[in-house]
Every structure is written in C-alpha cells, then in structure tokens.
Design a protein around this motif. Structure first.
Motif, PDB file in Angstrom:
ATOM      1  N   LEU A 224       0.832  -1.211   0.000  1.00  0.00           N
ATOM      2  CA  LEU A 224       0.000   0.000   0.000  1.00  0.00           C
ATOM      3  C   LEU A 224       0.864   1.258   0.000  1.00  0.00           C
ATOM      4  CD1 LEU A 224      -2.924  -0.916   2.441  1.00  0.00           C
ATOM      5  CD2 LEU A 224      -2.955  -0.833  -0.049  1.00  0.00           C
ATOM      6  N   ALA A 225       1.969   1.237   0.760  1.00  0.00           N
ATOM      7  CA  ALA A 225       2.865   2.390   0.765  1.00  0.00           C
ATOM      8  C   ALA A 225       3.511   2.577  -0.608  1.00  0.00           C
ATOM      9  CB  ALA A 225       3.937   2.207   1.835  1.00  0.00           C
ATOM     10  N   THR A 226       3.861   1.470  -1.239  1.00  0.00           N
ATOM     11  CA  THR A 226       4.473   1.532  -2.570  1.00  0.00           C
ATOM     12  C   THR A 226       3.492   2.073  -3.605  1.00  0.00           C
ATOM     13  OG1 THR A 226       5.932  -0.336  -2.058  1.00  0.00           O
ATOM     14  CG2 THR A 226       5.572   0.153  -4.379  1.00  0.00           C
ATOM     15  N   MET A 227       2.233   1.642  -3.495  1.00  0.00           N
ATOM     16  CA  MET A 227       1.233   2.003  -4.493  1.00  0.00           C
ATOM     17  C   MET A 227       0.500   3.303  -4.175  1.00  0.00           C
ATOM     18  SD  MET A 227       1.663  -0.258  -6.750  1.00  0.00           S
ATOM     19  CE  MET A 227       0.327   0.256  -7.805  1.00  0.00           C
ATOM     20  N   GLY A 228       0.767   3.877  -3.002  1.00  0.00           N
ATOM     21  CA  GLY A 228       0.177   5.170  -2.685  1.00  0.00           C
ATOM     22  C   GLY A 228      -1.197   5.109  -2.053  1.00  0.00           C
ATOM     23  N   GLY A 229      -1.531   3.968  -1.439  1.00  0.00           N
ATOM     24  CA  GLY A 229      -2.809   3.870  -0.740  1.00  0.00           C
ATOM     25  C   GLY A 229      -3.683   2.755  -1.255  1.00  0.00           C
ATOM     26  N   ALA A 230      -4.841   2.607  -0.610  1.00  0.00           N
ATOM     27  CA  ALA A 230      -5.737   1.484  -0.887  1.00  0.00           C
ATOM     28  C   ALA A 230      -6.887   1.904  -1.798  1.00  0.00           C
ATOM     29  CB  ALA A 230      -6.305   0.938   0.427  1.00  0.00           C
ATOM     30  N   PRO A 231      -7.095   1.180  -2.912  1.00  0.00           N
ATOM     31  CA  PRO A 231      -8.212   1.505  -3.820  1.00  0.00           C
ATOM     32  C   PRO A 231      -9.503   0.779  -3.423  1.00  0.00           C
ATOM     33  CG  PRO A 231      -6.844  -0.167  -4.831  1.00  0.00           C
ATOM     34  CD  PRO A 231      -6.219   0.144  -3.487  1.00  0.00           C
ATOM     35  N   TYR A 232      -9.745   0.616  -2.130  1.00  0.00           N
ATOM     36  CA  TYR A 232     -10.913  -0.109  -1.629  1.00  0.00           C
ATOM     37  C   TYR A 232     -11.244   0.415  -0.241  1.00  0.00           C
ATOM     38  CZ  TYR A 232      -6.956  -2.522   0.491  1.00  0.00           C
ATOM     39  OH  TYR A 232      -5.779  -2.794   1.147  1.00  0.00           O
ATOM     40  N   ASP A 233     -12.444   0.104   0.229  1.00  0.00           N
ATOM     41  CA  ASP A 233     -12.852   0.502   1.577  1.00  0.00           C
ATOM     42  C   ASP A 233     -12.556  -0.581   2.607  1.00  0.00           C
ATOM     43  OD1 ASP A 233     -13.876   2.980   0.723  1.00  0.00           O
ATOM     44  OD2 ASP A 233     -15.753   2.021   0.088  1.00  0.00           O
ATOM     45  N   ARG A 234     -12.547  -1.827   2.132  1.00  0.00           N
ATOM     46  CA  ARG A 234     -12.342  -2.975   3.025  1.00  0.00           C
ATOM     47  C   ARG A 234     -11.795  -4.115   2.190  1.00  0.00           C
ATOM     48  NH1 ARG A 234     -16.042  -7.360   4.623  1.00  0.00           N
ATOM     49  NH2 ARG A 234     -17.445  -6.536   3.037  1.00  0.00           N
ATOM     50  N   TYR A 235     -10.933  -4.946   2.777  1.00  0.00           N
ATOM     51  CA  TYR A 235     -10.342  -6.051   2.020  1.00  0.00           C
ATOM     52  C   TYR A 235     -10.409  -7.326   2.847  1.00  0.00           C
ATOM     53  CZ  TYR A 235      -7.337  -8.504  -1.246  1.00  0.00           C
ATOM     54  OH  TYR A 235      -6.863  -9.393  -2.176  1.00  0.00           O
ATOM     55  N   VAL A 236     -10.628  -8.455   2.146  1.00  0.00           N
ATOM     56  CA  VAL A 236     -10.797  -9.738   2.820  1.00  0.00           C
ATOM     57  C   VAL A 236      -9.821 -10.766   2.243  1.00  0.00           C
ATOM     58  CG1 VAL A 236     -12.405 -11.605   3.384  1.00  0.00           C
ATOM     59  CG2 VAL A 236     -13.246  -9.248   3.190  1.00  0.00           C
ATOM     60  N   PHE A 237      -9.052 -11.408   3.130  1.00  0.00           N
ATOM     61  CA  PHE A 237      -8.213 -12.549   2.771  1.00  0.00           C
ATOM     62  C   PHE A 237      -8.908 -13.821   3.248  1.00  0.00           C
ATOM     63  CE2 PHE A 237      -5.086  -9.119   3.171  1.00  0.00           C
ATOM     64  CZ  PHE A 237      -4.256  -9.336   2.079  1.00  0.00           C
ATOM     65  N   MET A 238      -9.248 -14.711   2.330  1.00  0.00           N
ATOM     66  CA  MET A 238      -9.812 -16.017   2.685  1.00  0.00           C
ATOM     67  C   MET A 238      -8.795 -17.091   2.359  1.00  0.00           C
ATOM     68  SD  MET A 238     -13.757 -15.776   1.387  1.00  0.00           S
ATOM     69  CE  MET A 238     -13.800 -14.200   0.565  1.00  0.00           C
ATOM     70  N   THR A 239      -8.401 -17.891   3.341  1.00  0.00           N
ATOM     71  CA  THR A 239      -7.385 -18.919   3.129  1.00  0.00           C
ATOM     72  C   THR A 239      -7.935 -20.283   3.499  1.00  0.00           C
ATOM     73  OG1 THR A 239      -5.591 -17.364   3.586  1.00  0.00           O
ATOM     74  CG2 THR A 239      -5.068 -19.696   3.745  1.00  0.00           C
ATOM     75  N   HIS A 240      -7.761 -21.236   2.590  1.00  0.00           N
ATOM     76  CA  HIS A 240      -8.091 -22.637   2.843  1.00  0.00           C
ATOM     77  C   HIS A 240      -6.792 -23.419   2.990  1.00  0.00           C
ATOM     78  CE1 HIS A 240     -11.967 -21.845   0.335  1.00  0.00           C
ATOM     79  NE2 HIS A 240     -12.140 -21.514   1.595  1.00  0.00           N
ATOM     80  N   LEU A 241      -6.660 -24.151   4.079  1.00  0.00           N
ATOM     81  CA  LEU A 241      -5.464 -24.942   4.334  1.00  0.00           C
ATOM     82  C   LEU A 241      -5.829 -26.424   4.407  1.00  0.00           C
ATOM     83  CD1 LEU A 241      -3.890 -22.675   7.104  1.00  0.00           C
ATOM     84  CD2 LEU A 241      -3.046 -22.947   4.770  1.00  0.00           C
ATOM     85  N   ALA A 242      -5.184 -27.215   3.571  1.00  0.00           N
ATOM     86  CA  ALA A 242      -5.371 -28.671   3.573  1.00  0.00           C
ATOM     87  C   ALA A 242      -4.201 -29.282   2.807  1.00  0.00           C
ATOM     88  CB  ALA A 242      -6.698 -29.065   2.928  1.00  0.00           C
TER      89      ALA A 242
END
Length: 583
Positions: A224-242
């Motif tokens: 985000l610092a490299t790109m100059g900020g976030a182009p969204y209001d909220r972000y979600v990471f969904m991870t499946h582990l198996a």
C-alpha cells in the motif's frame, strides 16, 4: 434489472446449494435468458459451471408455473409468452435451481458439513442482455455454522437475517463467500480494515496465528505504501489450508488463497505462501484495475482472448517475489535462489523456442490451463517468461537509476485517467520508452514477441552477480508418475534421450537390462545410468510388453547458484536490486 438472490444449504452433506432469484420483468419481455458463467475472470479455462445445475424452474408471483427450456450450455430461457397463465399481466416472478458444489479450488464452490465456500461465477446465474444493478443476496445460514465472511456489502438490519449487496452483477460474483466456523481476525492498514478468514489447519512448528497476521500486515503495509494507498474501503483474505492445496484468485476487494498445510508449516513453504499473498494482493491494481482492453466488460459465456497476459500475470509474478524481498522475508541469497529457480525452469522448457510470451498469452485457454504431455515442448508459461522479462526490464532500468516501479506508477496513472477502458500493448511499450528510452522499448518488445534466448548471465554480471553451474549428468529426459512402486512415463522432454529413442508418455518401465525397475531405482537413477551408454528397457505400452533401446545422453546444464562476485559488497547489491523504497 434488479435481482434478489437467496442462498440456502439445508443439507451440506449432499453438497447441494439451493438458489432462489426474485425479479420483475418489463411488460415487453416475452422471454428472459438466465445464464450461469462458463468461466471465471482470472482463470482462463471454460469450466462450464452449468454442468452442476440439477433443477431449474420458474413461477410468477402468484405461483403459476412458467415455461422454461434449456437453449445452450448453462443458459435457460423463461418463455412468458408460451406459458399457460391465468394472469399473464403479472410481472414479478422467481427462479429456483439447485447446484452441486463439491470441488475445493479457488475457482469452484465447495460444500460439506465443515463449511461452504461459494465462488460466485460457479453458483449465481444472471440474465443475458440486461443490466443487473444493485443485486442483493440473503444467506440462510445452516445451524451447523456460525460465521459468514465475504467482500459483499453487509446491509443486514436484523441480527437473524444475513443480507448483502453489490453494485452490479460483475461485482456480485466477484465476491467469494466463506460460511462455516472458520477462524477470523483482522488488522488496520492505511486506515482501512482488512479481514482474515482461515478454514482448515496447519502444523504450528513455531508459526502462530499472531505471526501470520503480523506478516500479512507487513506485506500489505509495504504494498500500500508503494502504491500510494488502498483503492478499496475494506479487504478480505480467505485462506483454505489442507494437504496438497495450492492456488489463488484475485477479486476486486478480496482474495481466495489455498495452500498445503504441511508446506505452510515449513519456513520455505511459509515464505512461498507470503509470495502468494503478495501476488494476489498486487492483482488489486494489476488485472482488477490496470487491465488489457479485452478483459472487461466480460462476456461470461465465451473466452476473452488477449495477447497481454505477460502483463497481467508476468508482471505480477515478478512483483510477488520482489515484494517479499523488499520486506526482508527473503534475504539477498534467498531472492537470488528464487531467480535461479525461475531461470532454470525457463531454460529447461523446450517450448520457449516456439512460443513467445505473447503467443502463450493468446493460447492460455487451450495451452496453460489445459496442460498435457506435450505442453512444455510446445509452449511456455506466461507467468514464468512474463516474470523473467520484467526482471530483465527492472535490471536494465536499474542501470539508469530507475526500476520497474516507475512503469507500475505509469500504468496506475493511466488507469486513474481512464478507468473504464483497458490498456493496449502499444501504450505499455510507449511508457517504457518514456521511462527508459527507445532502445529499451525495442528490447522489451522483442522479449514479449520473440523466442530467441535471453542472456541472463551477462545482465547479472553487470550487478557483480555470477552464475555457478552444475555439471550436466546422464539424463533420460522424462517426468514420471508412480503407481505404487511402478514407474510410468508422464512426459518426454523434446530432444532428450527418451525423445530420440521413441519412449512415450504412458509407457511403464518394467526393467533395465533385465533388472526390475521400480520407484526406488528411479530415485537412484543417477547411479544406474551412465552417459553415452546404451540400455535395453522393457516397457509396457497400451497393454503390449516390448523392448526399447535407449542411448543415454548428457542432460541439460542448470545453474547451481547465483553468487555475489568475490570482493563485491553484498549490501550495496541488495540495496540496488530493491530499488527506491517507500518512505
């Protein structure tokens, strides 16, 4: 046209999802064609999600049955004019269908007793020829589960009703949904909330949930610092582990990640997972916003062909390792090992001589996503070659005191200036000319469109980095799979010993010079086969047992290591390769 969806999963063990869509037609609509996408943006294969639909029916608001007919794969027509109705003037109607969901990948849906992962394109139908604005989704949560995680906007007014919305159909199906009892957490970065959802488990081995969150945050903070900020209001990471899982898919304000539980628990594998996080997160800019002209608006019923995946995935494949290097998860030695592995893999792919990065991009639907025994002999991955041509571009720009981030900045400014229209390749080439000059532009065009060998070694030498090579050994030139202890040829490398002798994919190697040949022997093959010596293999091919003579020749040379030149300063090289860092 406004569509109101309802998702219910009353019996998760059957892997079936029940979908209801309530809508209102125009009085002039004699028929409407409901479709389910055949593919997913970011994954270029016709997956034909319609194959999972079991029941499709429609009724008007008064309960009268409407005439429906399947007219194409995944397309169902509601014919209002052909329906036998007592109240033909009724415009409100509902659609109901059941869809099977039991494939755990990032581009399919999966339902069982433990959870439901809903991938929008594989689940939710739309209407052809209609603008589908402000769709809403009600989720009827099964009592087995307690949580819902999604990038959709929560518009629930009551605690017992789970209601979500999106701006349009494209955004709606671009927000995957995780339902279950998964672990959740989150953090703030650049003033924006970031949610984490983990399904499955991993062996701790010193990696705690707190560390995982801190490491994701560090990567996100840096990008985000490299790109100059976030182009969204909220972000979600969904991870499946198996065990055995791997994959990632970018979305407008979220990502779905899948990773092997065992790899996640090992230091090297864990850093590979951070690469995956960086890769999909950077796609927020490159692909979801910066994109080739052909990739949006989408026709979900047919292929979207582009010659520019060297930009969409090639640039992103360079940037993921680059970001992990810049955040110090990779030391200089680690990063050079990554680059060594990439170059070796590329130079051991015969298809690089036949397909350019542009060719590979255009053929993604029939090559990269549909690999077979001949894939590596006829083509090259645009992820791999694309990443390497941006490595070359970056190093050549570094010689001018610049770097690949100057191009990323130019691409982002172009998006902000005209977000509704994707870029064409000439625009990218012109950006490179403006940043690095005409010769660099011409060199880069040749890397994209050409198939000549790339002189990596000379370029690395300019940075006081030297290649050390392994001595080429006797090599059959095959990839194999094991069926129990049996050795079966999976693919044959072009121009190898096996290729010249006529060994085929599918051949089972029974013996070598009369001695039984099993998995343990194949694993020990360096001690069995000698360069420039003939051997008699006994093989089974299509049920026939036959001898096969083979002259074992020297295999391909590979880079053993990329090291800092003796006397050179490691820290100075590391600083130069990283380029300018965000303040």
């Amino acid at each position: 046209m406004k569509l109101q969806y309802k998702l219910s999963i009353p019996e998760p063990h059957t892997h079936m999802a029940n979908i209801t869509i309530n809508a209102k037609r125009e009085s002039s609509d004699n028929y409407l064609d409901f479709f389910i996408p055949s593919w997913s943006p970011g994954s270029y294969l016709m997956r034909e999600y319609g194959r999972n639909i079991r029941i499709f029916m429609a009724h008007n608001k008064l309960g009268e049955r409407l005439t429906t007919k399947q007219i194409d794969k995944g397309i169902f027509r509601i014919d209002f004019s052909a329906s036998d109705l007592k109240h033909p003037e009724e415009l409100e109607f509902s659609v109901k269908y059941e869809i099977f969901c039991h494939e755990l990948t990032v581009r399919t849906s999966h339902i069982d007793q433990s959870h439901a992962f809903i991938h929008g394109p594989s689940t939710f139908m739309g209407v052809l020829g209609k603008e589908m604005n402000s769709p809403e989704l009600e989720i009827e949560i099964n009592p087995l589960w307690s949580k819902i995680t999604t990038g959709l906007t929560d518009i629930s007014e009551k605690r017992d009703v789970f209601l979500y919305s999106a701006a349009d159909y494209d955004e709606f199906i671009d927000c995957p949904i995780e339902i279950g009892c998964h672990e959740t957490d989150g953090f703030m970065s650049h003033g924006k909330p970031h949610e984490l959802a983990f399904y499955g488990q991993f062996l701790s081995n010193g990696i705690s949930e707190t560390k995982v969150k801190e490491d994701i945050k560090k990567v996100v903070d840096h990008i985000l610092a490299t790109m100059g900020g976030a182009p969204y209001d909220r972000y979600v990471f969904m991870t499946h582990l198996a065990p055995g899982l791997f994959g990632g898919l970018e979305h407008l304000n979220s990502t779905a990640l899948q990773y092997c539980s065992y790899e996640f628990s090992q230091e090297k594998g864990y850093k590979g997972w951070l690469e995956l996080v960086a890769h999909e997160f950077f796609h927020l800019w490159n692909v979801k916003r910066i994109r080739p002209l052909e990739l949006g608006p989408f026709d979900y019923t047919t292929e979207a062909l582009t010659r520019m995946h060297w930009l969409t995935e090639g640039l992103t494949s360079f940037m993921d390792q680059y970001f992990i290097f810049r955040t110090d998860y990779y030391s200089l030695e680690d990063y050079l090992d990554c680059l060594k592995a990439n170059i070796n893999r590329y130079q051991q792919t015969p298809g690089r001589k036949y397909h350019s990065a542009e060719d590979s991009s255009f053929n993604s639907w029939i090559k990269l996503y549909r690999p077979d025994e001949n894939s590596n002999n006829s083509s090259v991955s645009y992820y791999l070659k694309g990443g390497l041509i941006f490595l070359v571009l970056h190093m050549k720009l570094l010689e001018q005191g610049k770097g690949v981030l100057d191009l990323v900045d130019a691409l982002w400014k172009r998006y902000l200036a005209n977000p509704k229209v994707g870029v064409v390749e000439d625009e990218v080439f012109e950006m490179i000319r403006e940043i690095g000059g005409e010769k660099l532009r011409d060199d880069f065009i040749y890397l994209v469109k050409g198939v000549d060998e790339i002189d990596f070694e000379s370029l690395f030498n300019k940075f006081d980095l030297v290649f050390e090579y392994d001595e080429a050994k006797a090599d059959l030139g095959i990839n194999v799979e094991f069926k129990g202890d049996r050795v079966v040829v999976k693919s044959v490398r072009a121009d190898s010993s096996a290729h010249k002798s006529g060994l085929n994919a599918g051949d089972e190697i029974l013996s070598v010079n009369g001695l039984r040949f099993l998995k343990a022997d194949y694993d020990n093959r360096d001690k069995i086969f000698i360069e420039n010596k003939r051997y008699t293999l006994l093989i089974s091919r299509l049920g026939h047992v036959m001898p096969q003579e083979i002259l074992v020749e020297k295999g391909l040379r590979s880079i053993k290591s990329i090291k800092v030149k003796e006397g050179a300063n490691n820290k100075e090289i590391e600083t130069k390769l990283k380029g300018s860092m965000p303040v």
